[in-house]
Design a protein around this motif. Structure first.
Motif, PDB file in Angstrom:
ATOM      1  N   ALA A  12       0.833  -1.213   0.000  1.00 36.04           N
ATOM      2  CA  ALA A  12       0.000   0.000   0.000  1.00 36.04           C
ATOM      3  C   ALA A  12       0.865   1.259   0.000  1.00 36.04           C
ATOM      4  N   GLY A  13       1.987   1.218   0.685  1.00 32.37           N
ATOM      5  CA  GLY A  13       2.894   2.357   0.694  1.00 32.37           C
ATOM      6  C   GLY A  13       3.470   2.631  -0.680  1.00 32.37           C
ATOM      7  N   TRP A  14       3.868   1.570  -1.375  1.00 30.98           N
ATOM      8  CA  TRP A  14       4.418   1.745  -2.728  1.00 30.98           C
ATOM      9  C   TRP A  14       3.350   2.221  -3.704  1.00 30.98           C
ATOM     10  N   THR A  15       2.122   1.681  -3.575  1.00 32.22           N
ATOM     11  CA  THR A  15       1.081   2.171  -4.485  1.00 32.22           C
ATOM     12  C   THR A  15       0.793   3.635  -4.206  1.00 32.22           C
ATOM     13  N   ALA A  16       0.849   4.051  -2.937  1.00 39.26           N
ATOM     14  CA  ALA A  16       0.650   5.465  -2.605  1.00 39.26           C
ATOM     15  C   ALA A  16       1.721   6.336  -3.265  1.00 39.26           C
ATOM     16  N   VAL A  17       2.947   5.851  -3.300  1.00 40.07           N
ATOM     17  CA  VAL A  17       4.030   6.588  -3.964  1.00 40.07           C
ATOM     18  C   VAL A  17       3.719   6.749  -5.454  1.00 40.07           C
ATOM     19  N   PHE A  18       3.323   5.650  -6.107  1.00 41.27           N
ATOM     20  CA  PHE A  18       3.022   5.723  -7.544  1.00 41.27           C
ATOM     21  C   PHE A  18       1.804   6.596  -7.810  1.00 41.27           C
ATOM     22  N   PHE A  19       0.749   6.450  -6.998  1.00 34.77           N
ATOM     23  CA  PHE A  19      -0.429   7.298  -7.193  1.00 34.77           C
ATOM     24  C   PHE A  19      -0.087   8.771  -7.005  1.00 34.77           C
ATOM     25  N   SER A  20       0.755   9.093  -6.026  1.00 34.32           N
ATOM     26  CA  SER A  20       1.155  10.488  -5.797  1.00 34.32           C
ATOM     27  C   SER A  20       1.898  11.038  -7.008  1.00 34.32           C
ATOM     28  N   PHE A  21       2.825  10.258  -7.529  1.00 37.33           N
ATOM     29  CA  PHE A  21       3.557  10.677  -8.725  1.00 37.33           C
ATOM     30  C   PHE A  21       2.599  10.891  -9.894  1.00 37.33           C
ATOM     31  N   LEU A  22       1.629   9.986 -10.051  1.00 36.24           N
ATOM     32  CA  LEU A  22       0.693  10.105 -11.172  1.00 36.24           C
ATOM     33  C   LEU A  22      -0.246  11.299 -11.009  1.00 36.24           C
ATOM     34  N   ILE A  23      -0.582  11.661  -9.770  1.00 36.58           N
ATOM     35  CA  ILE A  23      -1.372  12.879  -9.548  1.00 36.58           C
ATOM     36  C   ILE A  23      -0.583  14.089 -10.026  1.00 36.58           C
ATOM     37  N   LEU A  24       0.681  14.147  -9.647  1.00 40.05           N
ATOM     38  CA  LEU A  24       1.519  15.277 -10.082  1.00 40.05           C
ATOM     39  C   LEU A  24       1.645  15.316 -11.599  1.00 40.05           C
ATOM     40  N   LEU A  25       1.843  14.169 -12.203  1.00 39.02           N
ATOM     41  CA  LEU A  25       1.943  14.108 -13.659  1.00 39.02           C
ATOM     42  C   LEU A  25       0.625  14.523 -14.310  1.00 39.02           C
ATOM     43  N   GLY A  26      -0.493  14.089 -13.744  1.00 38.21           N
ATOM     44  CA  GLY A  26      -1.799  14.504 -14.261  1.00 38.21           C
ATOM     45  C   GLY A  26      -1.970  16.014 -14.198  1.00 38.21           C
ATOM     46  N   LEU A  27      -1.496  16.630 -13.108  1.00 40.33           N
ATOM     47  CA  LEU A  27      -1.577  18.090 -12.988  1.00 40.33           C
ATOM     48  C   LEU A  27      -0.693  18.781 -14.025  1.00 40.33           C
ATOM     49  N   VAL A  28       0.501  18.232 -14.238  1.00 38.02           N
ATOM     50  CA  VAL A  28       1.395  18.794 -15.256  1.00 38.02           C
ATOM     51  C   VAL A  28       0.737  18.712 -16.628  1.00 38.02           C
ATOM     52  N   LEU A  29       0.117  17.567 -16.923  1.00 35.97           N
ATOM     53  CA  LEU A  29      -0.562  17.413 -18.213  1.00 35.97           C
ATOM     54  C   LEU A  29      -1.787  18.320 -18.300  1.00 35.97           C
ATOM     55  N   LEU A  30      -2.496  18.472 -17.202  1.00 33.69           N
ATOM     56  CA  LEU A  30      -3.676  19.326 -17.168  1.00 33.69           C
ATOM     57  C   LEU A  30      -3.322  20.775 -17.483  1.00 33.69           C
ATOM     58  N   PHE A  31      -2.203  21.223 -16.949  1.00 34.22           N
ATOM     59  CA  PHE A  31      -1.834  22.625 -17.146  1.00 34.22           C
ATOM     60  C   PHE A  31      -0.946  22.836 -18.370  1.00 34.22           C
ATOM     61  N   GLY A  32      -0.853  21.832 -19.230  1.00 33.16           N
ATOM     62  CA  GLY A  32      -0.267  22.004 -20.544  1.00 33.16           C
ATOM     63  C   GLY A  32       1.238  22.105 -20.621  1.00 33.16           C
ATOM     64  N   ALA A  33       1.964  21.470 -19.710  1.00 33.63           N
ATOM     65  CA  ALA A  33       3.423  21.576 -19.728  1.00 33.63           C
ATOM     66  C   ALA A  33       4.030  20.914 -20.971  1.00 33.63           C
ATOM     67  N   PHE A  34       3.302  19.976 -21.598  1.00 33.83           N
ATOM     68  CA  PHE A  34       3.859  19.297 -22.756  1.00 33.83           C
ATOM     69  C   PHE A  34       3.326  19.875 -24.057  1.00 33.83           C
ATOM     70  N   GLU A  35       2.616  20.993 -23.989  1.00 35.49           N
ATOM     71  CA  GLU A  35       2.047  21.624 -25.177  1.00 35.49           C
ATOM     72  C   GLU A  35       3.122  21.980 -26.202  1.00 35.49           C
ATOM     73  N   LYS A  36       4.147  22.696 -25.773  1.00 29.72           N
ATOM     74  CA  LYS A  36       5.146  23.203 -26.704  1.00 29.72           C
ATOM     75  C   LYS A  36       6.005  22.084 -27.278  1.00 29.72           C
ATOM     76  N   SER A  37       6.301  21.045 -26.468  1.00 28.00           N
ATOM     77  CA  SER A  37       7.175  19.993 -26.955  1.00 28.00           C
ATOM     78  C   SER A  37       6.476  19.107 -28.000  1.00 28.00           C
ATOM     79  N   ARG A  38       5.168  19.197 -28.101  1.00 29.86           N
ATOM     80  CA  ARG A  38       4.438  18.381 -29.053  1.00 29.86           C
ATOM     81  C   ARG A  38       4.782  18.760 -30.492  1.00 29.86           C
ATOM     82  N   HIS A  39       5.156  19.998 -30.726  1.00 30.18           N
ATOM     83  CA  HIS A  39       5.396  20.481 -32.071  1.00 30.18           C
ATOM     84  C   HIS A  39       6.873  20.428 -32.471  1.00 30.18           C
ATOM     85  N   LEU A  40       7.737  19.862 -31.641  1.00 31.88           N
ATOM     86  CA  LEU A  40       9.162  19.813 -31.969  1.00 31.88           C
ATOM     87  C   LEU A  40       9.464  18.742 -32.969  1.00 31.88           C
TER      88      LEU A  40
END
Length: 166
Positions: free
Chosen positions: A138-166
């Protein structure tokens, strides 16, 4: 790295984590508790959303919506892992009674009752059957879920927008 690659990588991570879960169940004979099953379903949902997003190759708002979905399913998974970690931290005299297996509950109880029982957790959920570097499953899954929440927020706020056109 493009947004499409990020989503595909998340899909691969979820597939690997589910592979480890099934290895632990069928090879190491570790019986998953109801909360473990729900966490698996959360990883399945995250993996499915990520695979669809990778195949869709979203841009603009559709990519942000996939990021939001990734974050929401990850937050649900983190809440489930947190509940299990809380149960694991209880003194023995406060641990709830063990319950029947998930398979049995699905055979005899209505689906919503099974879900309610699973979310509440049973004594089975409080047992630490395996740990690595001081963290339970459960501790390890919490670590992965936490990382995925952060990644979801990064994707939500468009951090990969500019790199898509490279």
């Amino acid at each position: 790295m493009t947004r499409q690659n990020v989503f595909f990588l998340v899909f691969l991570v979820c597939a690997a984590l589910l592979g480890v879960a099934f290895y632990m169940e069928y090879v190491m004979n570790l019986e998953p508790c109801p909360l473990c099953w729900l966490q698996r379903y959360a990883f399945m949902a995250i993996g499915a959303v990520s695979l669809i997003a990778a195949l869709h190759n979203p841009g603009g708002w559709s990519g942000r919506i996939y990021g939001l979905l990734l974050g929401v399913f990850s937050a649900i998974g983190l809440a489930l892992a947190g509940r299990q970690l809380w149960l694991q931290s209880l003194p023995e005299d406060q641990v709830p009674a063990c319950g029947p297996s998930v398979e049995y509950m699905l055979d005899v109880l209505p689906w919503l009752d099974v879900l309610k029982t699973a979310i509440q957790g049973t004594g089975d959920c409080a047992k630490v059957l395996w740990s690595f570097m001081g963290l339970s499953i459960a501790g390890w899954t919490a670590v992965f879920f936490s990382f995925l929440i952060l990644l979801g927020l990064v994707l939500l706020f468009g951090a990969f927008e500019k790199s898509r056109h490279l």
